[in-house]
Design an enzyme around this catalytic site. Structure first.
Site, PDB file in Angstrom:
ATOM      1  N   ASN A  11      -0.054  -1.712  -2.073  1.00  0.00           N
ATOM      2  CA  ASN A  11      -0.831  -2.655  -1.261  1.00  0.00           C
ATOM      3  C   ASN A  11      -0.054  -3.971  -1.170  1.00  0.00           C
ATOM      4  O   ASN A  11       0.269  -4.573  -2.205  1.00  0.00           O
ATOM      5  CB  ASN A  11      -2.200  -2.854  -1.942  1.00  0.00           C
ATOM      6  CG  ASN A  11      -3.087  -3.830  -1.199  1.00  0.00           C
ATOM      7  OD1 ASN A  11      -2.623  -4.886  -0.788  1.00  0.00           O
ATOM      8  ND2 ASN A  11      -4.350  -3.505  -1.045  1.00  0.00           N
ATOM      9  N   HIS A  14      -0.915  -9.244  -0.891  1.00  0.00           N
ATOM     10  CA  HIS A  14      -0.672 -10.549  -1.516  1.00  0.00           C
ATOM     11  C   HIS A  14       0.714 -11.112  -1.243  1.00  0.00           C
ATOM     12  O   HIS A  14       0.977 -12.268  -1.571  1.00  0.00           O
ATOM     13  CB  HIS A  14      -1.055 -10.494  -2.992  1.00  0.00           C
ATOM     14  CG  HIS A  14      -2.526 -10.238  -3.122  1.00  0.00           C
ATOM     15  ND1 HIS A  14      -3.457 -11.114  -2.597  1.00  0.00           N
ATOM     16  CD2 HIS A  14      -3.223  -9.174  -3.595  1.00  0.00           C
ATOM     17  CE1 HIS A  14      -4.670 -10.607  -2.787  1.00  0.00           C
ATOM     18  NE2 HIS A  14      -4.560  -9.435  -3.385  1.00  0.00           N
ATOM     19  N   HIS A  47      -5.216  -4.483   3.684  1.00  0.00           N
ATOM     20  CA  HIS A  47      -6.634  -4.779   3.917  1.00  0.00           C
ATOM     21  C   HIS A  47      -6.737  -5.874   4.977  1.00  0.00           C
ATOM     22  O   HIS A  47      -6.323  -7.009   4.745  1.00  0.00           O
ATOM     23  CB  HIS A  47      -7.251  -5.245   2.582  1.00  0.00           C
ATOM     24  CG  HIS A  47      -8.721  -5.487   2.642  1.00  0.00           C
ATOM     25  ND1 HIS A  47      -9.461  -5.745   1.513  1.00  0.00           N
ATOM     26  CD2 HIS A  47      -9.610  -5.499   3.668  1.00  0.00           C
ATOM     27  CE1 HIS A  47     -10.733  -5.909   1.844  1.00  0.00           C
ATOM     28  NE2 HIS A  47     -10.844  -5.780   3.153  1.00  0.00           N
ATOM     29  N   ARG A  49      -8.952  -8.263   6.423  1.00  0.00           N
ATOM     30  CA  ARG A  49     -10.266  -8.852   6.137  1.00  0.00           C
ATOM     31  C   ARG A  49     -10.770  -9.589   7.363  1.00  0.00           C
ATOM     32  O   ARG A  49      -9.989 -10.068   8.187  1.00  0.00           O
ATOM     33  CB  ARG A  49     -10.177  -9.818   4.954  1.00  0.00           C
ATOM     34  CG  ARG A  49      -9.866  -9.140   3.633  1.00  0.00           C
ATOM     35  CD  ARG A  49      -9.998 -10.126   2.488  1.00  0.00           C
ATOM     36  NE  ARG A  49     -11.377 -10.346   2.137  1.00  0.00           N
ATOM     37  CZ  ARG A  49     -11.985  -9.837   1.064  1.00  0.00           C
ATOM     38  NH1 ARG A  49     -11.318  -9.081   0.217  1.00  0.00           N
ATOM     39  NH2 ARG A  49     -13.246 -10.101   0.829  1.00  0.00           N
ATOM     40  N   ARG A  53      -7.550 -13.607   5.624  1.00  0.00           N
ATOM     41  CA  ARG A  53      -6.979 -14.498   4.621  1.00  0.00           C
ATOM     42  C   ARG A  53      -5.583 -14.059   4.164  1.00  0.00           C
ATOM     43  O   ARG A  53      -4.826 -14.848   3.644  1.00  0.00           O
ATOM     44  CB  ARG A  53      -7.908 -14.649   3.415  1.00  0.00           C
ATOM     45  CG  ARG A  53      -8.027 -13.407   2.587  1.00  0.00           C
ATOM     46  CD  ARG A  53      -8.881 -13.621   1.368  1.00  0.00           C
ATOM     47  NE  ARG A  53     -10.290 -13.766   1.696  1.00  0.00           N
ATOM     48  CZ  ARG A  53     -11.260 -13.580   0.808  1.00  0.00           C
ATOM     49  NH1 ARG A  53     -10.958 -13.291  -0.434  1.00  0.00           N
ATOM     50  NH2 ARG A  53     -12.525 -13.709   1.161  1.00  0.00           N
ATOM     51  N   GLU A  74      -7.406  -0.720   4.902  1.00  0.00           N
ATOM     52  CA  GLU A  74      -8.699  -1.014   4.283  1.00  0.00           C
ATOM     53  C   GLU A  74      -9.427  -2.016   5.167  1.00  0.00           C
ATOM     54  O   GLU A  74      -8.820  -2.971   5.649  1.00  0.00           O
ATOM     55  CB  GLU A  74      -8.501  -1.658   2.915  1.00  0.00           C
ATOM     56  CG  GLU A  74      -7.904  -0.769   1.887  1.00  0.00           C
ATOM     57  CD  GLU A  74      -7.621  -1.543   0.603  1.00  0.00           C
ATOM     58  OE1 GLU A  74      -7.911  -2.741   0.523  1.00  0.00           O
ATOM     59  OE2 GLU A  74      -7.087  -0.921  -0.307  1.00  0.00           O
ATOM     60  N   THR A 105     -12.339  -7.572  -3.495  1.00  0.00           N
ATOM     61  CA  THR A 105     -13.432  -6.610  -3.317  1.00  0.00           C
ATOM     62  C   THR A 105     -14.113  -6.381  -4.672  1.00  0.00           C
ATOM     63  O   THR A 105     -13.523  -5.804  -5.579  1.00  0.00           O
ATOM     64  CB  THR A 105     -12.871  -5.278  -2.762  1.00  0.00           C
ATOM     65  OG1 THR A 105     -11.952  -5.600  -1.719  1.00  0.00           O
ATOM     66  CG2 THR A 105     -13.975  -4.416  -2.220  1.00  0.00           C
ATOM     67  N   GLU A 155     -12.291   6.740  -2.908  1.00  0.00           N
ATOM     68  CA  GLU A 155     -11.402   5.967  -3.785  1.00  0.00           C
ATOM     69  C   GLU A 155     -12.286   5.324  -4.844  1.00  0.00           C
ATOM     70  O   GLU A 155     -13.208   4.565  -4.520  1.00  0.00           O
ATOM     71  CB  GLU A 155     -10.629   4.907  -2.987  1.00  0.00           C
ATOM     72  CG  GLU A 155      -9.736   4.087  -3.922  1.00  0.00           C
ATOM     73  CD  GLU A 155      -8.624   3.346  -3.220  1.00  0.00           C
ATOM     74  OE1 GLU A 155      -8.083   3.853  -2.224  1.00  0.00           O
ATOM     75  OE2 GLU A 155      -8.276   2.246  -3.704  1.00  0.00           O
ATOM     76  N   HIS A 198      -7.621  -0.695  -7.544  1.00  0.00           N
ATOM     77  CA  HIS A 198      -8.140  -2.033  -7.804  1.00  0.00           C
ATOM     78  C   HIS A 198      -7.915  -2.441  -9.260  1.00  0.00           C
ATOM     79  O   HIS A 198      -8.502  -1.869 -10.171  1.00  0.00           O
ATOM     80  CB  HIS A 198      -9.631  -2.188  -7.471  1.00  0.00           C
ATOM     81  CG  HIS A 198      -9.971  -3.634  -7.216  1.00  0.00           C
ATOM     82  ND1 HIS A 198     -10.061  -4.157  -5.952  1.00  0.00           N
ATOM     83  CD2 HIS A 198     -10.171  -4.653  -8.055  1.00  0.00           C
ATOM     84  CE1 HIS A 198     -10.333  -5.440  -6.037  1.00  0.00           C
ATOM     85  NE2 HIS A 198     -10.402  -5.766  -7.299  1.00  0.00           N
TER      86      HIS A 198
HETATM   87  N1  PXP Z   1      -7.968  -0.150  -3.254  1.00  0.00           N
HETATM   88  C1  PXP Z   1      -8.918  -0.848  -2.596  1.00  0.00           C
HETATM   89  C2  PXP Z   1      -9.962  -0.101  -1.850  1.00  0.00           C
HETATM   90  C3  PXP Z   1      -8.888  -2.263  -2.569  1.00  0.00           C
HETATM   91  O1  PXP Z   1      -9.836  -2.942  -1.903  1.00  0.00           O
HETATM   92  C4  PXP Z   1      -7.831  -2.927  -3.226  1.00  0.00           C
HETATM   93  C5  PXP Z   1      -7.738  -4.418  -3.158  1.00  0.00           C
HETATM   94  O2  PXP Z   1      -7.579  -4.806  -1.837  1.00  0.00           O
HETATM   95  C6  PXP Z   1      -6.866  -2.159  -3.885  1.00  0.00           C
HETATM   96  C7  PXP Z   1      -6.966  -0.771  -3.913  1.00  0.00           C
HETATM   97  C8  PXP Z   1      -5.710  -2.778  -4.594  1.00  0.00           C
HETATM   98  O3  PXP Z   1      -6.179  -3.537  -5.670  1.00  0.00           O
HETATM   99  P1  PXP Z   1      -5.195  -4.471  -6.461  1.00  0.00           P
HETATM  100  O4  PXP Z   1      -4.615  -5.436  -5.481  1.00  0.00           O
HETATM  101  O5  PXP Z   1      -6.080  -5.120  -7.489  1.00  0.00           O
HETATM  102  O6  PXP Z   1      -4.152  -3.597  -7.083  1.00  0.00           O
END
Ligand code: PXP
Length: 248
Positions: A11, A14, A47, A49, A53, A74, A105, A155, A198
């Site tokens: 992901n 960030h 993701h 949003r 952001r 996402e 989330t 998930e 997550h």
């Molecule tokens: N899976 C889902 C559905 C999420 O919403 C997120 C965060 O956007 C992640 C995985 C990844 O989480 P993290 O950034 O904490 O590793």
């Protein structure tokens, strides 16, 4: 029994968070996605949003055009996001709950409580040939509701376990782990593909990789943070190695 191959979805949200802190083009999340691919990622997760952001509409367009790995988008179940998903046709859409004021989330989607609302979204995505994933807490009621909605994937929200480990609350961590193991078994038994994500770090990835029903982990924040110290290539490579070592 040998567990099936465990995919790593990276992901890159960030990277966009850091870019957006200054408003310029650097660092580029698409470059991070390319680097993650070179380091062994099996998919890219982003993701979009409602408040944009981190990931922007332009990022999503570039991810779908420039990255060869499957894209897992996402988003919240809203008309705007559905229209965007149908336009870009990512490999999968993971529907997540979204609150404007949250930092991230916070919990899983209440699939059981929102069946009628979600039905429209899951059906439209499925009809467009997009795999439908629902981000849920490890809870039997939610798994059954996901099956009833004919989702392809659940998930599991790994945050409860990962936070308990971070807090040093072993009792809570054990209970969360047991809930995840049970959820993974029952979702797989109902024919759902099982993913987890997550809050996963080097310290917590092993327990999820050890669950033979889990076939994909989506990991972002920790990897991007770790990239500051060891580089993204090394962070992804190390995560991949820990996943392989823990896999039964
Ligand atoms: N899976 C889902 C559905 C999420 O919403 C997120 C965060 O956007 C992640 C995985 C990844 O989480 P993290 O950034 O904490 O590793």
């Amino acid at each position: 029994m040998r567990a099936p191959y465990l995919r790593l979805g990276v992901n890159i949200d960030h990277v966009a968070t850091i870019r957006n802190a200054r408003g310029g083009p650097y660092p580029d999340p698409i470059r991070a996605a390319m680097l993650a691919a070179q380091a062994g990622a099996d998919g890219i997760t982003a993701h979009l949003r409602e408040d944009r952001r981190h990931i922007s509409d332009a990022d999503l367009l570039r991810l779908s055009r420039e990255i060869e790995l499957p894209l897992n988008m996402e988003c919240a179940a809203t008309p705007e996001m559905l229209e965007i998903a149908l336009r870009h046709r990512p490999h999968a859409v993971c529907l997540v709950p979204e609150k404007r004021e949250e930092k991230t989330t916070e919990g899983g989607l209440d699939v059981a409580g929102q069946h009628n609302h979600l039905k429209h979204y899951t059906a439209r995505l499925r009809d467009a040939g997009i795999r439908v994933s629902l981000f849920i807490n490890p809870d039997e009621r939610q798994i059954i509701a996901a099956r009833d909605l004919q989702a392809d994937i659940v998930e599991l929200h790994a945050g409860g376990y990962c936070d308990a480990v971070l807090e040093g609350n072993l009792k809570k961590a054990e209970a969360e782990l047991a809930a995840h193991q049970k959820a993974a078994r029952s979702a797989a038994a109902l024919g759902l593909e099982v993913h987890a994500g997550h809050g996963i770090s080097f310290d917590t990835v092993g327990v999820f990789a050890a669950m033979p029903q889990v076939v994909e982990l989506n990991i972002g924040h920790f990897l991007i943070g770790e990239a500051i110290f060891i580089g993204l290539h090394e962070a992804v490579t190390r995560m991949r190695r820990l996943m392989d070592e823990a896999r039964p």
